[in-house]
Design a protein around this motif. Structure first.
Motif, mmCIF file in Angstrom:
data_model
loop_
_atom_site.group_PDB
_atom_site.id
_atom_site.type_symbol
_atom_site.label_atom_id
_atom_site.label_comp_id
_atom_site.label_asym_id
_atom_site.label_seq_id
_atom_site.Cartn_x
_atom_site.Cartn_y
_atom_site.Cartn_z
ATOM 1 N N PRO A 131 -28.156 12.776 14.949
ATOM 2 C CA PRO A 131 -27.273 12.035 14.236
ATOM 3 C C PRO A 131 -25.770 12.500 14.806
ATOM 4 N N PHE A 132 -25.708 13.659 15.327
ATOM 5 C CA PHE A 132 -24.488 14.272 15.841
ATOM 6 C C PHE A 132 -24.331 13.885 17.357
ATOM 7 N N VAL B 6 -25.196 14.887 1.452
ATOM 8 C CA VAL B 6 -26.251 14.914 2.561
ATOM 9 C C VAL B 6 -26.146 16.284 3.087
ATOM 10 N N ASN B 7 -27.121 16.495 3.643
ATOM 11 C CA ASN B 7 -27.332 17.999 4.645
ATOM 12 C C ASN B 7 -27.954 17.659 5.719
ATOM 13 N N LEU B 8 -27.068 17.214 6.878
ATOM 14 C CA LEU B 8 -27.559 16.820 8.037
ATOM 15 C C LEU B 8 -27.297 17.981 9.186
ATOM 16 N N LYS B 9 -28.062 18.152 9.966
ATOM 17 C CA LYS B 9 -27.794 19.444 10.934
ATOM 18 C C LYS B 9 -27.748 19.041 12.190
ATOM 19 N N LYS B 10 -26.949 19.588 12.934
ATOM 20 C CA LYS B 10 -26.812 19.196 14.339
ATOM 21 C C LYS B 10 -27.976 19.623 15.166
ATOM 22 N N GLY B 11 -28.482 18.451 16.078
ATOM 23 C CA GLY B 11 -29.440 18.665 17.028
ATOM 24 C C GLY B 11 -30.919 18.432 16.394
ATOM 25 N N GLU B 12 -30.803 18.111 14.932
ATOM 26 C CA GLU B 12 -32.054 18.021 14.241
ATOM 27 C C GLU B 12 -32.110 16.327 13.822
ATOM 28 N N PRO B 13 -33.427 15.811 13.721
ATOM 29 C CA PRO B 13 -33.557 14.373 13.541
ATOM 30 C C PRO B 13 -32.896 14.178 12.045
ATOM 31 N N LEU B 14 -32.764 12.841 12.028
ATOM 32 C CA LEU B 14 -32.275 12.499 10.418
ATOM 33 C C LEU B 14 -33.153 12.639 9.274
ATOM 34 N N GLN C 185 -31.164 -7.441 14.565
ATOM 35 C CA GLN C 185 -32.700 -7.530 14.744
ATOM 36 C C GLN C 185 -32.912 -7.613 16.440
ATOM 37 N N GLN C 186 -32.082 -8.190 17.093
ATOM 38 C CA GLN C 186 -32.366 -8.353 18.592
ATOM 39 C C GLN C 186 -32.093 -7.105 19.290
ATOM 40 N N ARG C 187 -31.420 -6.122 18.901
ATOM 41 C CA ARG C 187 -31.074 -5.019 19.641
ATOM 42 C C ARG C 187 -31.705 -3.687 18.592
ATOM 43 N N ASP C 188 -32.625 -3.951 17.524
ATOM 44 C CA ASP C 188 -33.232 -2.929 16.906
ATOM 45 C C ASP C 188 -32.225 -2.009 16.453
ATOM 46 N N ARG C 189 -31.327 -2.362 15.447
ATOM 47 C CA ARG C 189 -30.300 -1.422 14.934
ATOM 48 C C ARG C 189 -30.426 -0.910 13.610
ATOM 49 N N MET C 190 -31.542 -0.997 12.923
ATOM 50 C CA MET C 190 -31.531 -0.512 11.619
ATOM 51 C C MET C 190 -31.545 1.099 11.677
ATOM 52 N N GLY C 191 -32.323 1.632 12.628
ATOM 53 C CA GLY C 191 -31.921 2.991 12.666
ATOM 54 C C GLY C 191 -30.620 3.770 12.891
ATOM 55 N N ARG C 192 -29.851 3.002 13.815
ATOM 56 C CA ARG C 192 -28.629 3.370 14.036
ATOM 57 C C ARG C 192 -27.681 2.981 12.858
ATOM 58 N N THR C 193 -27.734 1.923 12.397
ATOM 59 C CA THR C 193 -27.058 1.767 11.105
ATOM 60 C C THR C 193 -27.312 2.903 10.005
ATOM 61 N N ILE C 194 -28.416 3.066 9.646
ATOM 62 C CA ILE C 194 -28.878 4.094 8.715
ATOM 63 C C ILE C 194 -28.044 5.487 8.982
ATOM 64 N N THR C 195 -28.047 5.473 10.516
ATOM 65 C CA THR C 195 -27.367 6.809 10.720
ATOM 66 C C THR C 195 -26.015 6.890 10.581
ATOM 67 N N PHE C 196 -25.459 5.523 10.943
ATOM 68 C CA PHE C 196 -24.050 5.625 10.821
ATOM 69 C C PHE C 196 -23.504 5.879 9.254
ATOM 70 N N ALA D 134 -25.015 7.730 6.913
ATOM 71 C CA ALA D 134 -25.243 9.068 6.739
ATOM 72 C C ALA D 134 -24.350 9.930 7.068
ATOM 73 N N ARG D 135 -23.905 9.627 8.447
ATOM 74 C CA ARG D 135 -22.651 10.385 9.214
ATOM 75 C C ARG D 135 -21.225 10.123 8.365
ATOM 76 N N LEU D 136 -21.179 8.863 7.760
ATOM 77 C CA LEU D 136 -20.011 8.443 7.006
ATOM 78 C C LEU D 136 -19.897 9.107 5.646
ATOM 79 N N VAL D 137 -21.256 9.392 5.104
ATOM 80 C CA VAL D 137 -21.243 10.342 3.895
ATOM 81 C C VAL D 137 -20.889 11.648 4.101
ATOM 82 N N GLU D 138 -21.344 12.256 5.258
ATOM 83 C CA GLU D 138 -21.061 13.576 5.662
ATOM 84 C C GLU D 138 -19.510 13.780 5.869
ATOM 85 N N LYS D 139 -18.849 12.745 6.368
ATOM 86 C CA LYS D 139 -17.423 12.880 6.801
ATOM 87 C C LYS D 139 -16.954 12.909 5.388
ATOM 88 N N ARG D 140 -17.185 11.871 4.445
ATOM 89 C CA ARG D 140 -16.427 11.994 3.358
ATOM 90 C C ARG D 140 -16.662 13.124 2.446
#
Length: 349
Positions: free
Chosen positions: A197-198, A296-304, A224-235, A237-243
């Motif tokens: 995520p980082f 959230v408790n996101l960790k750099k270098g680790e999966p979401l 759907q065409q570019r399979d972006r569900m995963g990146r949207t969920i990551t966005f 999560a990252r924005l919660v972390e930023k808040r």
């Protein structure tokens, strides 16, 4: 673009024959310092009309004609403006043709704005302020943010929000909400985002525009065409972390994602999904997301690892109230999260 080029040729031929066009129209192309202006219609006789506000959130790919017809109706015979940082004026003849060759609009213009100097041209600012509809074309959202933010362009669009329809497709959709995936280092795939995520590929900008209904929202497109569900969920999560980093009390972040050939028409806070032609179902949907407000408790270098996201999805005809963030008609709701970088759903996802 190819289809719009064909329409341009047809408009030229029809104009030479004098068939079906209202009198007094012209075509103009003018190169200025940092911009190119192209116009079709009554380009020398502009006047602000009593247009109505609205938003078009379009997911890229083939443009949705119904969405443009809706904007044309709200524009109330005024001037329609398209802005971009690269590309052509291919929208001009296409929109002109949708407006019955000018009987429903006064003119259609495209500004290709290529520098900060162009972004601060009083002529363009005045033109936007007098327009009755504005559309941000697809392209490169990082160039939009870099060239337009905190300029006369952004302030003029902001001033237009309460009196005219405004829309965007692809990169143009990306820059409408308060949170923008700026794509400073290019795009990011779902697998890249979920696995780290980082990653440096995820970059954000804030407050290019201040559209109240899109506050605390991030958008995604070509979904759907570019399979972006995963990146949207990551966005999200990252924005919660930023808040959390910004010491915000409210940690809820929302998202809107739109498939290609699909658009959401928002009027008075309520969005309705429309698609290109009669195409429905998979690949022609819109999605709305909301986090659960927890830390959230996101960790750099680790999966979401991220849970508690509510998702609503709808096909053509679906209605969603952005004011209360709730489906109204034709919308399915389910839960979504990620464990060790793998998405999972709860309910009918």
């Amino acid at each position: 673009e190819n289809m719009k080029g064909v329409v341009l040729a047809l408009v030229v031929v029809v104009s030479l024959l004098g068939i079906g066009l209202v009198s007094g129209w012209e075509t103009v192309e003018e190169k200025g310092d940092g911009y190119i202006w192209s116009c079709i219609g009554r380009c020398s006789n502009r006047s602000k009309t009593a247009s109505s506000p609205g938003l078009v959130l379009m997911g890229g790919g083939t443009d949705v004609a119904e969405a443009f017809r809706w904007m044309i109706k709200l524009a109330n015979h005024g001037d329609f403006v398209v802005i971009r940082t690269a590309g052509t004026d291919a929208y001009n003849p296409w929109i002109w043709s949708l407006a019955n060759n000018g009987t429903l609009l006064n003119s259609v213009s495209t500004f290709v704005i290529t520098s900060h100097t162009g972004s601060n041209q009083p002529f363009i600012s005045s033109f936007i302020l007098q327009s009755s509809a504005l559309f941000i074309a697809g392209g490169d959202q990082f160039s939009y943010i870099t060239l337009w933010n905190n300029t006369l362009i952004s302030s003029s669009i902001q001033s237009l929000l309460h009196s005219a329809p405004i829309g965007g497709t692809s990169a143009g959709l990306a820059v409408l909400p308060s949170y923008v995936f700026s794509a400073q280092y290019g795009g990011v795939t779902s697998s890249e985002a979920l696995s780290n995520p980082f990653t440096h590929l995820i970059t954000f900008s804030t407050q290019f525009l201040n559209i109240s209904i899109l506050n605390d929202v991030i958008t995604d497109m070509h979904f759907q065409q570019r399979d972006r569900m995963g990146r949207t969920i990551t966005f999200l999560a990252r924005l919660v972390e930023k808040r959390m980093e910004w010491k915000r009390k409210d940690l809820v972040v929302r998202g809107i994602a739109v498939d290609e050939q699909t658009a959401i028409l928002v009027e008075k806070g309520v969005g309705r999904v429309v698609v290109d032609g009669d195409r429905r179902g998979e690949g022609r949907r819109s999605y709305w997301f909301e986090t659960n407000g927890k830390e959230v408790n996101l960790k750099k270098g680790e999966p979401l690892d991220f849970e508690g996201v509510r998702v609503w999805k709808g096909e053509a005809g679906a209605v969603f109230d952005l004011g209360v963030w709730k489906g109204v008609e034709g919308v399915k709701e389910y839960g979504l999260g990620a464990r060790k970088g793998i998405l999972y759903s709860e309910g009918n996802g």
